[in-house]
Design an enzyme around this catalytic site. Structure first.
Site, PDB file in Angstrom:
ATOM      1  N   CYS A   1       0.794  -1.239   0.000  1.00  0.00           N
ATOM      2  CA  CYS A   1       0.000   0.000   0.000  1.00  0.00           C
ATOM      3  C   CYS A   1       0.825   1.286   0.000  1.00  0.00           C
ATOM      4  CB  CYS A   1      -0.967  -0.018   1.171  1.00  0.00           C
ATOM      5  SG  CYS A   1      -2.232  -1.277   0.972  1.00  0.00           S
TER       6      CYS A   1
ATOM      7  N   ARG B   1       5.477  -7.762  -0.663  1.00  0.00           N
ATOM      8  CA  ARG B   1       5.473  -6.758  -1.725  1.00  0.00           C
ATOM      9  C   ARG B   1       6.229  -5.516  -1.249  1.00  0.00           C
ATOM     10  NH1 ARG B   1      -0.876  -7.139  -3.347  1.00  0.00           N
ATOM     11  NH2 ARG B   1      -1.053  -7.719  -1.158  1.00  0.00           N
TER      12      ARG B   1
HETATM   13  N1  LIG Z   1      -3.567  -5.260   1.404  1.00  0.00           N
HETATM   14  C1  LIG Z   1      -3.918  -4.258   2.196  1.00  0.00           C
HETATM   15  O1  LIG Z   1      -3.480  -4.173   3.345  1.00  0.00           O
HETATM   16  C2  LIG Z   1      -4.881  -3.207   1.715  1.00  0.00           C
HETATM   17  C3  LIG Z   1      -5.466  -2.343   2.642  1.00  0.00           C
HETATM   18  C4  LIG Z   1      -6.351  -1.367   2.187  1.00  0.00           C
HETATM   19  C5  LIG Z   1      -6.607  -1.255   0.826  1.00  0.00           C
HETATM   20  N2  LIG Z   1      -6.003  -2.084  -0.063  1.00  0.00           N
HETATM   21  C6  LIG Z   1      -6.332  -1.954  -1.486  1.00  0.00           C
HETATM   22  O2  LIG Z   1      -7.271  -2.967  -1.815  1.00  0.00           O
HETATM   23  C7  LIG Z   1      -7.034  -3.443  -3.137  1.00  0.00           C
HETATM   24  C8  LIG Z   1      -6.772  -4.944  -3.115  1.00  0.00           C
HETATM   25  O3  LIG Z   1      -5.592  -5.187  -2.388  1.00  0.00           O
HETATM   26  P1  LIG Z   1      -5.141  -6.664  -1.957  1.00  0.00           P
HETATM   27  O4  LIG Z   1      -3.934  -6.507  -1.119  1.00  0.00           O
HETATM   28  O5  LIG Z   1      -6.325  -7.392  -1.411  1.00  0.00           O
HETATM   29  O6  LIG Z   1      -4.764  -7.257  -3.385  1.00  0.00           O
HETATM   30  P2  LIG Z   1      -4.370  -8.748  -3.781  1.00  0.00           P
HETATM   31  O7  LIG Z   1      -3.388  -8.648  -4.863  1.00  0.00           O
HETATM   32  O8  LIG Z   1      -4.039  -9.531  -2.537  1.00  0.00           O
HETATM   33  O9  LIG Z   1      -5.720  -9.376  -4.363  1.00  0.00           O
HETATM   34  C9  LIG Z   1      -6.331  -8.933  -5.533  1.00  0.00           C
HETATM   35  C10 LIG Z   1      -7.130 -10.100  -6.117  1.00  0.00           C
HETATM   36  O10 LIG Z   1      -7.936  -9.626  -7.210  1.00  0.00           O
HETATM   37  C11 LIG Z   1      -8.016 -10.656  -8.164  1.00  0.00           C
HETATM   38  N3  LIG Z   1      -8.532 -10.138  -9.437  1.00  0.00           N
HETATM   39  C12 LIG Z   1      -7.893  -9.434 -10.401  1.00  0.00           C
HETATM   40  N4  LIG Z   1      -8.735  -9.149 -11.409  1.00  0.00           N
HETATM   41  C13 LIG Z   1      -9.937  -9.673 -11.082  1.00  0.00           C
HETATM   42  C14 LIG Z   1     -11.200  -9.699 -11.728  1.00  0.00           C
HETATM   43  N5  LIG Z   1     -11.409  -9.103 -12.900  1.00  0.00           N
HETATM   44  N6  LIG Z   1     -12.219 -10.330 -11.106  1.00  0.00           N
HETATM   45  C15 LIG Z   1     -12.047 -10.929  -9.907  1.00  0.00           C
HETATM   46  N7  LIG Z   1     -10.856 -10.934  -9.249  1.00  0.00           N
HETATM   47  C16 LIG Z   1      -9.814 -10.313  -9.842  1.00  0.00           C
HETATM   48  C17 LIG Z   1      -6.603 -11.197  -8.200  1.00  0.00           C
HETATM   49  O11 LIG Z   1      -6.555 -12.486  -8.791  1.00  0.00           O
HETATM   50  C18 LIG Z   1      -6.258 -11.214  -6.706  1.00  0.00           C
HETATM   51  O12 LIG Z   1      -6.598 -12.444  -6.106  1.00  0.00           O
HETATM   52  C19 LIG Z   1      -5.865  -2.608  -3.675  1.00  0.00           C
HETATM   53  O13 LIG Z   1      -6.386  -1.506  -4.361  1.00  0.00           O
HETATM   54  C20 LIG Z   1      -5.177  -2.159  -2.414  1.00  0.00           C
HETATM   55  O14 LIG Z   1      -4.479  -0.945  -2.599  1.00  0.00           O
HETATM   56  C21 LIG Z   1      -5.153  -3.076   0.353  1.00  0.00           C
END
Ligand SMILES: NC(=O)c1ccc[n+]([C@@H]2O[C@H](COP(=O)([O-])OP(=O)(O)OC[C@H]3O[C@@H](n4cnc5c(N)ncnc54)[C@H](O)[C@@H]3O)[C@@H](O)[C@H]2O)c1
Length: 443
Positions: A266, A333
């Site tokens: 993030c 990451r």
């Molecule tokens: N990880 C954190 O701590 C956190 C906290 C707050 C906000 N966020 C935000 O939330 C979002 C997701 O983060 P994350 O860490 O969960 O990501 P991640 O990479 O762990 O997971 C994303 C998932 O989305 C899936 N995906 C991609 N395209 C898709 C589609 N068309 N249909 C269905 N699934 C699809 C991927 O296969 C993957 O499993 C990002 O924008 C991130 O900035 C993350």
């Protein structure tokens, strides 16, 4: 209530599990078939404390399902949550292709009213693009079905994600629709029962709020790291300074720990994306750019200390404790450990590494290589190493057996990127001890 979540990563899985735990019926959709297969087999693909049990009990109760079928997902939920990744594009801006692909999918399959909620962290203006993408897909089908778009950025912290979701400090809802606002209240009521913590605002402000929060936290970290580097020059101790300023309630103690720089999925990408968005509107975001530059430099500080101590590193063996970007997660990451490992390898050193949960992820990233030994305990990592470098402040590293540490290492030298130990005690025990910002001898 019926809820569909696109994206089964850290945010999607936690959100899905918690919403199902409140009694809702949740379908999680992901394009990664292997991930969905593992989830359907009862495996949880990420390390997040407590998540396995919540997923298990809700899957068994039939309230939480996993699928790769987007049409079934769209048909299921009144609420359509987008929680897919928004990784940095080549120029640092947020790559919206996954978010907009989901928006298109929703437009292609919906047959009744939906609340389309963006949880992913997205630049200001993305909700307009989501709305437009759904509209285009509907128009292509010759349909006019009502829907609302909502920005509902997520603030959970990896490692404490369940508690953050179940008892949020705040729920940010950006919408221009009273109807959607009522639905969002219904969705979050179970998690905000002791007092209302929903803050409703316009969509663009909600989108900016998420970036503002992460940029502020990243700024605190870079600020302290800058001060730590100055403390070394001035022969002062940043830990005394930290306690000294944290006692001011206007400053506070949270997030002012000096270290080896911030990582994770993030802060790095969000600071960069906000700076990029600023550049697009012709604004030079001087603070954001500096925060990022300071962080990039800080990630190399531990390596610089190691190199300065040893001179040539060819043939040296460094034990590394901690690989995850922070404790209680397996997420690597943009982890500072990666910068250290790669810098050591580039100079011909090899690494004996240990992390309580991030070893499989390390193996996935780096594969088998002769200059990396993944060890099964912190003690094993020390055996035959020339020095110890501490990168992640896991609890189990805080009070090690210093006697055996000393006998295991070839030389009693510790490079502590998290200031876990007392320099005076380390000196008494006969260690060469380099930490962050703790006076001149730490330079
Ligand atoms: N990880 C954190 O701590 C956190 C906290 C707050 C906000 N966020 C935000 O939330 C979002 C997701 O983060 P994350 O860490 O969960 O990501 P991640 O990479 O762990 O997971 C994303 C998932 O989305 C899936 N995906 C991609 N395209 C898709 C589609 N068309 N249909 C269905 N699934 C699809 C991927 O296969 C993957 O499993 C990002 O924008 C991130 O900035 C993350």
């Amino acid at each position: 209530m019926k809820i569909t979540i696109f994206g089964s990563g850290y945010v999607g899985l936690v959100t899905g599990a918690c919403l199902a735990d409140a009694g809702n019926h949740v379908v999680c959709v992901d394009v990664d078939a292997a991930k969905i297969e593992r989830l359907n087999a009862g495996e949880v693909p990420i390390h997040e404390p407590g998540l396995d049990a919540v997923i298990k009990r809700n899957a068994e109760a039939g309230r939480l399902r996993f699928t790769t079928d987007p049409a079934a997902g769209v048909a299921h939920g009144l609420f359509q949550l987008i929680a897919v990744g928004t990784p940095p594009d080549e120029d640092g801006s947020a790559d919206l292709r996954y978010v907009l692909a989901v928006a298109r999918t929703i437009g292609e399959h919906m047959s009744d009213y939906k609340v389309v909620i963006t949880k992913s962290t997205v630049p200001v203006g993305t909700a307009d693009k989501v709305r437009g993408t759904v509209a285009l897909a509907l128009a292509a089908r010759g349909l006019a079905i009502e829907y609302d778009t909502v920005s509902n950025p997520e603030f959970l912290k990896e490692g404490a994600a369940l508690a953050d979701f179940m008892k949020p400090d705040r729920v940010i809802v950006g919408t221009d629709s009273a109807r959607a606002s009522d639905w969002m209240r219904a969705l979050y009521d179970p998690f905000t029962r002791n007092r209302d913590r929903m803050i409703v605002m316009d969509i663009r402000s909600a989108e900016l709020t998420k970036y503002a929060a992460n940029a502020m936290l990243a700024t605190k970290i870079s600020f302290m790291n800058e001060l730590a580097n100055l403390a070394e020059q001035f022969d002062a101790d940043i830990e005394s300074v930290r306690v000294g300023i944290g006692s001011d309630p206007r400053i506070g103690y949270a997030f002012i720990y000096p270290g080896v720089g911030y990582g994770g999925s993030c802060f790095p990408k969000d600071v960069q994306a906000l700076a990029r968005s600023a550049a697009e509107v012709g604004y030079d975001a001087a603070i954001l750019n500096a925060v990022e530059a300071v962080n990039g430099r800080q990630k190399r500080v531990l390596f610089a200390k190691i190199q300065k101590h040893f001179g040539a590193l060819r043939g040296k063996v460094i034990a590394v404790w901690g690989l995850a970007f922070k404790p209680n997660t397996d997420d690597m990451r943009a982890a500072p450990s990666r910068v250290l490992l790669e810098a050591l390898w580039a100079e011909g050193a090899s690494v004996r590494a240990y992390d309580p949960v991030a070893m499989p992820e390390t193996r996935r990233i780096y594969g088998d290589r002769a200059d990396l030994t993944l060890c099964s305990s912190s003690a094993e990592a020390l055996v035959g190493a020339d020095a110890l470098a501490i990168v992640t402040e896991w609890q189990e590293f805080r009070s090690p057996d210093f006697d055996s540490l000393k006998t295991s290492l070839k030389q009693p030298v510790i490079f502590d990127g998290r200031n876990l130990y007392d320099p005076a005690q380390m000196a008494r025990l006969g260690f060469g001890y380099y930490a962050i910002g703790r006076g001149q001898r730490n330079k």
